[in-house]
Design an enzyme around this catalytic site. Structure first.
Site, PDB file in Angstrom:
ATOM      1  CG  ASP A  13      -1.737   1.193   1.396  1.00 20.84           C
ATOM      2  OD1 ASP A  13      -2.439   1.552   0.434  1.00 20.84           O
ATOM      3  OD2 ASP A  13      -1.677   1.818   2.471  1.00 20.84           O
ATOM      4  CG  ASP A  15      -1.668   7.753   0.496  1.00 19.31           C
ATOM      5  OD1 ASP A  15      -0.702   8.490   0.285  1.00 19.31           O
ATOM      6  OD2 ASP A  15      -2.634   7.650  -0.293  1.00 19.31           O
ATOM      7  CG  ASP A 175      -1.961   1.986   6.326  1.00 17.79           C
ATOM      8  OD1 ASP A 175      -2.379   1.569   5.229  1.00 17.79           O
ATOM      9  OD2 ASP A 175      -2.289   3.091   6.789  1.00 17.79           O
TER      10      ASP A 175
END
Length: 226
Positions: A13, A15, A175
């Site tokens: 991922d 961001d 995240d």
């Protein structure tokens, strides 16, 4: 892309995983919201608002203020967001500590890399270029690349295919609940970082491993692969 001969593909991922982009994203959100007559959003709300893309960020900020806008106005706000964001995409955004060293270590061990993000593809590529790491990734998938976003497993599986990987030799690194749900739906093991954009501890979503620094990634992957 050609088959990578059994190498491990790490799909990241963006961001909150590879890069701390909250300062620029939230500054752009404030620019749009204030211009449209709404209040700015406190920076401490970033963890609960980020992670699903720019349109969702705008929707969440509006909902937080109890505001409703029509589709036409939301579309205009979204376009304004993208235009302003691209002009300041790496003003304050930075790779998390240890990212490049971790990529070097994994690459020496035979790994290769891709990105699967809910960021729109164009700014995702632009950000990675500005941060100096775009060339490290065999494929970069954005929310609009395949016309469907995470947690649908389609973009992850198609990213693996486009990068020349094999789902049986792939690891997702993210995240958030979204990343973990995406990986599970695709049948791909997932390592979660605990410093990203989530309003609940990532452990609650049962990833296969959790790390607190990129220096831990290689060892976590080794344990995951047995």
């Amino acid at each position: 892309m050609a088959d990578q001969n059994g190498k491990i593909l790490y799909i990241f991922d963006l961001d909150g995983t590879l890069a701390d982009t909250a300062p620029d994203l939230m500054a752009t959100l404030d620019y749009v919201m204030i211009r449209e007559g709404f209040a700015a959003t406190p920076m401490q709300d970033a963890r609960s608002l980020l992670g699903a893309g720019a349109r969702a960020l705008i929707q969440r900020a509006l909902r937080q203020q109890g505001a409703e806008v029509g589709v036409e106005r939301e579309d205009a706000m979204f376009r304004l967001f993208l235009a302003h964001y691209e002009s300041r995409i790496a003003d304050a955004s930075r790779l998390y500590p240890g990212v490049e060293a971790a990529l070097d270590q994994l690459e020496r061990a035979g790994g290769f890399f891709a990105v699967c993000t809910n960021k729109i593809e164009r700014p995702a590529k632009l950000l990675l270029e500005k941060l100096g790491v775009a060339q490290r990734f065999a494929f970069i998938c954005g929310q609009d690349t395949f016309g469907v976003a995470k947690p649908d497993p389609t973009p992850l599986l198609r990213t693996i295919a486009a990068a020349g990987g094999d789902p049986a030799r792939a690891i997702m690194v993210g995240d958030s609940k979204t990343d973990i749900a995406t990986a599970k739906a695709a049948g791909v093991p997932v390592i979660a970082v605990d410093f990203g954009y989530t309003d609940r501890p990532v452990q609650e979503f049962s990833p296969d491993r959790v790390i607190s620094h990129f220096s831990e990634l290689s060892a976590a992957a080794d344990r995951l692969l047995g």
